[in-house]
Write a protein that holds these residues in place. Structure first.
Motif, PDB file in Angstrom:
ATOM      1  N   LEU B  17      36.515  33.514  34.569  1.00  0.00           N
ATOM      2  CA  LEU B  17      36.453  34.039  35.845  1.00  0.00           C
ATOM      3  C   LEU B  17      36.494  35.389  36.219  1.00  0.00           C
ATOM      4  CD1 LEU B  17      38.182  31.048  37.698  1.00  0.00           C
ATOM      5  CD2 LEU B  17      35.857  31.255  37.684  1.00  0.00           C
ATOM      6  N   LEU B  18      37.204  35.935  35.512  1.00  0.00           N
ATOM      7  CA  LEU B  18      37.672  37.489  35.421  1.00  0.00           C
ATOM      8  C   LEU B  18      36.495  38.236  34.805  1.00  0.00           C
ATOM      9  CD1 LEU B  18      41.485  37.727  35.051  1.00  0.00           C
ATOM     10  CD2 LEU B  18      40.193  37.815  37.038  1.00  0.00           C
ATOM     11  N   GLN B  44      44.120  32.811  47.614  1.00  0.00           N
ATOM     12  CA  GLN B  44      43.594  32.178  46.728  1.00  0.00           C
ATOM     13  C   GLN B  44      43.593  33.258  45.600  1.00  0.00           C
ATOM     14  OE1 GLN B  44      39.339  32.280  46.215  1.00  0.00           O
ATOM     15  NE2 GLN B  44      40.325  32.218  44.334  1.00  0.00           N
ATOM     16  N   THR B  45      43.957  32.872  44.427  1.00  0.00           N
ATOM     17  CA  THR B  45      44.192  33.964  43.311  1.00  0.00           C
ATOM     18  C   THR B  45      43.412  33.256  42.012  1.00  0.00           C
ATOM     19  OG1 THR B  45      46.318  34.402  44.399  1.00  0.00           O
ATOM     20  CG2 THR B  45      45.878  35.348  42.265  1.00  0.00           C
ATOM     21  N   VAL B  46      42.929  34.320  41.352  1.00  0.00           N
ATOM     22  CA  VAL B  46      42.550  34.009  39.876  1.00  0.00           C
ATOM     23  C   VAL B  46      43.232  34.939  38.933  1.00  0.00           C
ATOM     24  CG1 VAL B  46      40.354  34.051  38.302  1.00  0.00           C
ATOM     25  CG2 VAL B  46      40.036  33.530  40.886  1.00  0.00           C
ATOM     26  N   VAL B  47      43.687  34.173  38.020  1.00  0.00           N
ATOM     27  CA  VAL B  47      44.109  35.027  36.557  1.00  0.00           C
ATOM     28  C   VAL B  47      43.629  34.536  35.440  1.00  0.00           C
ATOM     29  CG1 VAL B  47      46.584  35.505  37.562  1.00  0.00           C
ATOM     30  CG2 VAL B  47      46.365  33.536  36.479  1.00  0.00           C
ATOM     31  N   ARG B  53      50.878  36.354  33.320  1.00  0.00           N
ATOM     32  CA  ARG B  53      50.568  36.577  34.465  1.00  0.00           C
ATOM     33  C   ARG B  53      50.340  35.252  35.078  1.00  0.00           C
ATOM     34  NH1 ARG B  53      47.900  41.022  31.753  1.00  0.00           N
ATOM     35  NH2 ARG B  53      46.338  39.716  30.890  1.00  0.00           N
ATOM     36  N   GLU B  56      53.819  34.413  36.731  1.00  0.00           N
ATOM     37  CA  GLU B  56      53.963  35.497  37.805  1.00  0.00           C
ATOM     38  C   GLU B  56      53.285  35.129  39.128  1.00  0.00           C
ATOM     39  OE1 GLU B  56      54.247  39.936  35.724  1.00  0.00           O
ATOM     40  OE2 GLU B  56      53.076  39.544  37.262  1.00  0.00           O
ATOM     41  N   LEU B  60      54.766  33.524  42.746  1.00  0.00           N
ATOM     42  CA  LEU B  60      54.432  34.159  44.035  1.00  0.00           C
ATOM     43  C   LEU B  60      53.818  33.192  44.845  1.00  0.00           C
ATOM     44  CD1 LEU B  60      54.039  36.456  45.887  1.00  0.00           C
ATOM     45  CD2 LEU B  60      51.761  36.955  44.548  1.00  0.00           C
TER      46      LEU B  60
END
Lengths: 425, 425
Positions: B17-18, B44-47, B53, B56, B60
């Motif tokens: 995705l990154l 909504q987050t992508v890592v 990461r 973390e 959060l």
């Protein structure tokens, strides 16, 4: 600072993304662009059109990254507050931007509409911003450097609609960010058909695990896997010297499923091969309903290889429009290898093309003529062979119908590609 | 806790995705599902596939939300570390899950492949997890309650591939999350064609700004705007009483562009109307190359209204397959209202359908026969009229060809819809 030490972060703003009615294609487009110019990307975040949460998310992003790229919230409506909030965080005032005022006026003139009063809000820009013109809409983008606590950091704002965001990114933002880079990323994309991701990953396990320059990463979509081999290349260094040995190793391990390098997708590989060999193709589709034709004609230049396709949903149309015999339909049924072969042959003969391909089957949602959902026949006819392949496409997904149609169309395109490889005009 | 006080957050895990090769459709599907069952969603987050990461980002998310829904990283390869990392954060051991072991074995039996050694890693589950079976792949999902610092919080893990993630979400996770809710969200989706988002937003400014229950939110895609009107309804309360007055107000302000409510899209609205009126349709396409037929046949039940379509790219095929006269083609050219009308008429006459629609134009990338990119004619023929509409589709986007094809196909579908409204069999 070296490009590969610069860290970027993507922050997408829009309640529509959190409501789920809009798929975040911008994030993928930006991520791809950043990878191409060699910026690191570790986080991507979405927040709604809420100034407080935007402020929090922006400050977190600025604490982790050198460049924060935002999308959305630059529109004319009352809930578009991205620019105001970001300018405030960065310690910049918003000032009228004359050139943008002219762009907005000019844009409305071109599309023949009258600007609403709100549209002038879009021509307000943070002071000292680098402004990016929007060729596909009214909201300009910009790059703004931080002050005070955020000195040395930078925010790039892009509009939300993908057809405004993506061209602005490609044409203006990436060149702006790339200025001054000392390395570049070079990729080769290897396309596989007929092998699953985990099977491929298992075969290439050591390579994918150990190789760092180039890196090897898999991406899958229904029925296909793409491996991206990416080298980080310094000034004066040869990309080929890094990439070739790895590509060769992949070829040794999984070459039988590899259908092309940097070809983009099955339909592009097929159209380019047909162009190179001066061959033509015709389609006759039942359950895919035009999808094979649509995928072929999505490739620029397709008109030289494709000029004839039919969508024949019913038996009557297969007979009348295409000329499949009543006897074949009565004896074997519409969903049968015999009908698939007859459709392909008739498409080739009626069109005068070199290759005829056909699809007939049941894409669901209900069984039809006693044939289960997912049973599909793909047919092909050329001057040296007539063939049909039977597929049983298993899916329990809620979009099963579309999945079956896509898988069937891919098989037809792949069959045509393999056949065309062995043909000479 | 009341459902509308529960806050959820989406955390997508995946380096792909990154890198931008994969568009995050899962996030949209999950967001839509959460809205439907009335959970709040603010982030909504992508890592990437990086345990540190991920840890973390998870902490959060857990600090802000009651339920964190993750996607990805449950696969069989070495970089799939989501389950291990999350279990650790929540204070849960991974233990072998017998039922999952059987599922994995059964799945491989069904698709006729042999599991790799890695696949058994997928059957390890956090202790006390609620496990969700994967009907479309090998990675089960699960819901796990936190312990210690994260007691009272919950993480739901879903697999990354959309065709595994989405059905699991719909069939198992949403019902699991919804158990115990005391309000529900009811939406009406209003579909507009021919009016821009900012124009519509300007007309409905007060309503969109002030209405809180129901809320009114716009979503656009090329050539179309959808307004979603959403009411939060308590047990025993009537959704209609909240929704009807707002829908009526929207109808008063912008009814002339409204083509349907809860219809999904143009092709579904068209197919359902044709079914209701027992009318049939046939297509003849040049520059859209099968896209109109493909969109019509994507709707379940289309076979009763559509059985005949042709893709005629060249003049010769327009003449031979369709029967457009050489004179029309010579006198006016392939890209002309006369040819569009002749194509529509011939499609109707040859097929015996009630309506014939056609598209001919230049989708680019180069001008052709002296006709500029973006000039398209849409034709329609029925027993009471023959008509052609001229479109000038402006785009500077890098996917201009696809954009022009989509816009032209939409116009053809809308023209057919408007015509069918006025017809009786």
């Amino acid at each position: 600072m070296k490009q590969n030490q610069i860290t970027a972060e993507i922050l997408c703003v829009g309640t529509e993304l959190l409501m789920g009615n809009t798929v975040n294609t911008n994030a993928a487009a930006i991520a791809r662009g950043l990878a191409e110019i060699g910026l690191n990307l570790y986080h991507q975040t979405v927040v709604g059109d809420n100034p407080e949460r935007l402020r929090e998310a922006l400050e977190l992003a600025l604490s982790r990254a050198d460049v924060v790229i935002t999308t959305g919230g630059l529109g004319p409506t009352y809930d578009d507050l991205t620019k105001e909030t970001i300018a405030q965080v960065l310690g910049r005032r918003l000032v009228p931007h004359e050139e943008s005022q002219r762009w907005v006026a000019e844009y409305f003139r071109r599309i023949g509409r009258t600007p609403c009063p709100n549209n002038q809000k879009q021509a307000m820009m943070p002071e000292e911003a680098v402004v990016f013109q929007n060729h596909n809409g009214t909201a300009p983008g910009c790059a703004v450097a931080g002050t005070g606590r955020w000195a040395g950091k930078q925010v790039v704002m892009l509009p939300g609609p993908p057809r405004e965001c993506e061209p602005m990114l490609r044409e203006q933002v990436l060149p702006y960010l790339q200025a001054g880079s000392d390395t570049r990323l070079v990729s080769r994309c290897l396309y596989f058909y007929g092998i699953g991701e985990s099977d491929l990953a298992h075969r290439l396990d050591r390579l994918m695990r150990e190789s760092t320059n180039p890196t090897v990463a898999p991406y899958c979509k229904p029925g296909e896997v793409m491996l991206r081999v990416t080298a980080r290349v310094a000034e004066g260094q040869s990309a080929g010297a890094l990439l070739d040995p790895v590509v060769e190793e992949i070829r040794r391990e999984a070459g039988e499923w590899l259908y092309g390098i940097n070809v983009g997708n099955l339909q592009t590989a097929l159209v380019h091969l047909l162009l190179a060999k001066e061959l033509t193709i015709a389609t006759a589709e039942s359950c895919t309903g035009g999808l094979v034709a649509q995928r072929i004609t999505s490739v620029p230049g397709a008109s030289s290889v494709f000029e004839w396709g039919v969508v024949t949903y019913s038996c009557e149309t297969k007979r009348k429009l295409l000329g499949v015999s009543q006897k074949t339909l009565d004896t074997y049924g519409a969903v049968s290898p015999q009908t698939a072969m007859a459709m392909a042959r008739r498409a080739r003969v009626k069109s005068g093309a070199d290759i005829g391909i056909s699809v007939t089957g049941n894409a669901g949602p209900e069984p039809s003529e006693g044939k289960p959902v997912g049973l599909v026949y793909v047919g092909l006819d050329c001057d040296r062979c007539t063939t049909a392949q039977e597929l049983h496409i298993q899916t329990m997904a809620h979009d099963g119908r579309e999945y079956i149609r896509e898988m069937a169309a891919s098989r037809a395109l792949h069959l045509a590609l393999e056949t065309a490889r062995q043909m000479v005009k």
